[in-house]
Design a protein around this motif. Structure first.
Motif, PDB file in Angstrom:
ATOM      1  N   THR A  90       0.826  -1.212   0.000  1.00 47.14           N
ATOM      2  CA  THR A  90       0.000   0.000   0.000  1.00 47.14           C
ATOM      3  C   THR A  90       0.859   1.260   0.000  1.00 47.14           C
ATOM      4  OG1 THR A  90      -0.214   0.012   2.411  1.00 47.14           O
ATOM      5  CG2 THR A  90      -1.939  -1.108   1.166  1.00 47.14           C
ATOM      6  N   LEU A  91       2.124   1.124   0.371  1.00 49.49           N
ATOM      7  CA  LEU A  91       3.038   2.263   0.341  1.00 49.49           C
ATOM      8  C   LEU A  91       3.383   2.571  -1.108  1.00 49.49           C
ATOM      9  CD1 LEU A  91       4.810   4.256   1.946  1.00 49.49           C
ATOM     10  CD2 LEU A  91       6.613   2.518   1.871  1.00 49.49           C
ATOM     11  N   LYS A  92       3.068   3.770  -1.535  1.00 47.25           N
ATOM     12  CA  LYS A  92       3.343   4.231  -2.908  1.00 47.25           C
ATOM     13  C   LYS A  92       4.299   5.419  -2.813  1.00 47.25           C
ATOM     14  CE  LYS A  92       0.050   1.552  -4.621  1.00 47.25           C
ATOM     15  NZ  LYS A  92       0.361   0.180  -4.733  1.00 47.25           N
ATOM     16  N   GLY A  93       5.575   5.150  -3.017  1.00 50.50           N
ATOM     17  CA  GLY A  93       6.575   6.207  -2.873  1.00 50.50           C
ATOM     18  C   GLY A  93       6.654   6.629  -1.415  1.00 50.50           C
ATOM     19  N   ASN A  94       6.318   7.884  -1.157  1.00 49.36           N
ATOM     20  CA  ASN A  94       6.324   8.404   0.210  1.00 49.36           C
ATOM     21  C   ASN A  94       4.913   8.643   0.726  1.00 49.36           C
ATOM     22  OD1 ASN A  94       9.076   8.355   0.565  1.00 49.36           O
ATOM     23  ND2 ASN A  94       9.365  10.429  -0.215  1.00 49.36           N
ATOM     24  N   THR A  95       3.933   7.989   0.145  1.00 51.55           N
ATOM     25  CA  THR A  95       2.560   8.147   0.608  1.00 51.55           C
ATOM     26  C   THR A  95       1.929   6.785   0.888  1.00 51.55           C
ATOM     27  OG1 THR A  95       1.614   8.153  -1.620  1.00 51.55           O
ATOM     28  CG2 THR A  95       2.218  10.289  -0.691  1.00 51.55           C
ATOM     29  N   CYS A  96       1.056   6.798   1.849  1.00 51.12           N
ATOM     30  CA  CYS A  96       0.314   5.596   2.222  1.00 51.12           C
ATOM     31  C   CYS A  96      -1.078   6.048   2.648  1.00 51.12           C
ATOM     32  CB  CYS A  96       1.001   4.859   3.368  1.00 51.12           C
ATOM     33  SG  CYS A  96       0.045   3.447   3.984  1.00 51.12           S
ATOM     34  N   ARG A  97      -2.104   5.521   2.016  1.00 45.59           N
ATOM     35  CA  ARG A  97      -3.458   5.954   2.372  1.00 45.59           C
ATOM     36  C   ARG A  97      -3.866   5.458   3.756  1.00 45.59           C
ATOM     37  NH1 ARG A  97      -8.471   3.775   0.855  1.00 45.59           N
ATOM     38  NH2 ARG A  97      -8.439   1.530   0.855  1.00 45.59           N
ATOM     39  N   TRP A  98      -3.114   4.545   4.349  1.00 45.22           N
ATOM     40  CA  TRP A  98      -3.408   4.035   5.693  1.00 45.22           C
ATOM     41  C   TRP A  98      -2.620   4.759   6.774  1.00 45.22           C
ATOM     42  CZ3 TRP A  98      -7.279   0.816   6.908  1.00 45.22           C
ATOM     43  CH2 TRP A  98      -7.919   0.191   5.846  1.00 45.22           C
ATOM     44  N   TYR A  99      -1.775   5.697   6.366  1.00 44.79           N
ATOM     45  CA  TYR A  99      -0.996   6.485   7.327  1.00 44.79           C
ATOM     46  C   TYR A  99      -1.946   7.161   8.313  1.00 44.79           C
ATOM     47  CZ  TYR A  99       1.853  10.385   9.054  1.00 44.79           C
ATOM     48  OH  TYR A  99       2.493  11.303   9.839  1.00 44.79           O
ATOM     49  N   ASP A 100      -1.680   6.997   9.597  1.00 44.33           N
ATOM     50  CA  ASP A 100      -2.497   7.610  10.645  1.00 44.33           C
ATOM     51  C   ASP A 100      -1.565   8.420  11.532  1.00 44.33           C
ATOM     52  OD1 ASP A 100      -4.611   8.309  12.243  1.00 44.33           O
ATOM     53  OD2 ASP A 100      -4.875   6.333  13.150  1.00 44.33           O
ATOM     54  N   LYS A 101      -1.456   9.697  11.217  1.00 46.77           N
ATOM     55  CA  LYS A 101      -0.553  10.581  11.958  1.00 46.77           C
ATOM     56  C   LYS A 101      -0.916  10.578  13.438  1.00 46.77           C
ATOM     57  CE  LYS A 101       1.174  15.256  12.229  1.00 46.77           C
ATOM     58  NZ  LYS A 101       1.116  16.612  11.719  1.00 46.77           N
ATOM     59  N   LYS A 102       0.100  10.469  14.273  1.00 51.38           N
ATOM     60  CA  LYS A 102      -0.119  10.515  15.723  1.00 51.38           C
ATOM     61  C   LYS A 102      -0.773  11.846  16.082  1.00 51.38           C
ATOM     62  CE  LYS A 102       4.272   8.858  16.452  1.00 51.38           C
ATOM     63  NZ  LYS A 102       5.491   8.719  17.241  1.00 51.38           N
ATOM     64  N   GLN A 143     -10.426   4.976  12.232  1.00 49.98           N
ATOM     65  CA  GLN A 143     -10.874   3.653  11.818  1.00 49.98           C
ATOM     66  C   GLN A 143     -10.559   3.352  10.363  1.00 49.98           C
ATOM     67  OE1 GLN A 143     -14.878   2.750  12.886  1.00 49.98           O
ATOM     68  NE2 GLN A 143     -14.623   0.601  12.448  1.00 49.98           N
ATOM     69  N   LEU A 144     -10.817   4.276   9.484  1.00 52.55           N
ATOM     70  CA  LEU A 144     -10.671   4.020   8.052  1.00 52.55           C
ATOM     71  C   LEU A 144      -9.469   4.731   7.482  1.00 52.55           C
ATOM     72  CD1 LEU A 144     -14.419   4.497   7.115  1.00 52.55           C
ATOM     73  CD2 LEU A 144     -13.223   2.351   7.553  1.00 52.55           C
ATOM     74  N   ALA A 145      -9.008   4.219   6.360  1.00 50.10           N
ATOM     75  CA  ALA A 145      -7.927   4.888   5.658  1.00 50.10           C
ATOM     76  C   ALA A 145      -8.458   6.192   5.095  1.00 50.10           C
ATOM     77  CB  ALA A 145      -7.414   4.010   4.521  1.00 50.10           C
ATOM     78  N   ARG A 146      -7.672   7.215   5.214  1.00 48.59           N
ATOM     79  CA  ARG A 146      -8.067   8.506   4.645  1.00 48.59           C
ATOM     80  C   ARG A 146      -7.684   8.525   3.178  1.00 48.59           C
ATOM     81  NH1 ARG A 146      -5.677  10.445   9.628  1.00 48.59           N
ATOM     82  NH2 ARG A 146      -3.887  11.060   8.435  1.00 48.59           N
ATOM     83  N   LEU A 147      -8.599   8.939   2.356  1.00 50.25           N
ATOM     84  CA  LEU A 147      -8.338   8.965   0.923  1.00 50.25           C
ATOM     85  C   LEU A 147      -7.505  10.177   0.496  1.00 50.25           C
ATOM     86  CD1 LEU A 147     -11.820   7.779  -0.322  1.00 50.25           C
ATOM     87  CD2 LEU A 147      -9.737   6.444  -0.075  1.00 50.25           C
ATOM     88  N   ASP A 148      -7.377  11.153   1.391  1.00 49.71           N
ATOM     89  CA  ASP A 148      -6.592  12.353   1.040  1.00 49.71           C
ATOM     90  C   ASP A 148      -5.126  12.220   1.386  1.00 49.71           C
ATOM     91  OD1 ASP A 148      -6.917  12.384   3.783  1.00 49.71           O
ATOM     92  OD2 ASP A 148      -7.425  14.504   3.922  1.00 49.71           O
ATOM     93  N   SER A 149      -4.719  11.076   1.918  1.00 47.04           N
ATOM     94  CA  SER A 149      -3.310  10.902   2.284  1.00 47.04           C
ATOM     95  C   SER A 149      -2.460  10.536   1.090  1.00 47.04           C
ATOM     96  CB  SER A 149      -3.167   9.796   3.330  1.00 47.04           C
ATOM     97  OG  SER A 149      -3.810  10.173   4.511  1.00 47.04           O
TER      98      SER A 149
END
Length: 160
Positions: free
Chosen positions: A60-72, A154-160
């Motif tokens: 799911t990691l595409k370059g330096n982006t991941c739609r599942w990234y959940d910033k602390k 809960q969900l992956a953010r689509l804007d990440s």
């Protein structure tokens, strides 16, 4: 929040018992986002006894982006509102209690929130404060105690 109410700060390490069972973890140690990702942090604190969990796949990691990234993200939760009705007029008590119970999704959860067994999010705190004001009360709603905590998305953010 009152001047006499202290906020219990977060511990240096994440307590895995605070991680919701539905939360998706990530073990991708090659991810450039891992140092600020709550999913990675939670996975690293998982106990040895945890054998199965929902995890993000490395692809799911595409370059330096991941739609599942959940910033602390740290927020202040409130726990308990055992004195909420102390200054409420008797004629308002029943109506207010029913409305707050409905907002908190029923009697069982209402009592868990009221006792402080379940913390109230900033949005829930604001709703309760606004509701009390809407009933004509001008005093500040105080909760029993305050604590810092992470926000688990809960969900992956689509804007990440």
């Amino acid at each position: 929040m009152g001047k006499d109410k202290e906020i219990k700060p977060l511990s240096e390490t994440l307590d895995f018992t605070d991680v919701p069972g539905w939360y998706v973890l990530c073990n991708n140690s090659q991810c450039p986002l891992r140092s600020n990702c709550l999913r990675f942090m939670a996975a690293k604190q998982a106990p040895e006894s945890l054998e199965i969990a929902n995890c993000v796949m490395p692809k799911t990691l595409k370059g330096n982006t991941c739609r599942w990234y959940d910033k602390k993200t740290v927020v202040v939760y409130a726990a308990g509102f055992t004195r909420l009705y102390d200054r409420v007029m008797k004629m308002d008590y029943s109506t207010m209690r029913k409305a707050i119970t409905r907002y908190l999704h029923g009697t069982k959860l209402y009592y868990e929130y009221m006792r402080g067994d379940r913390p109230l999010s900033p949005e829930q705190q604001a709703w309760i404060r606004d509701y009390v004001r809407s009933r004509g009360y001008d005093w500040e709603v105080e909760f029993d105690r305050y604590l810092e905590g992470y926000v688990y998305h809960q969900l992956a953010r689509l804007d990440s």
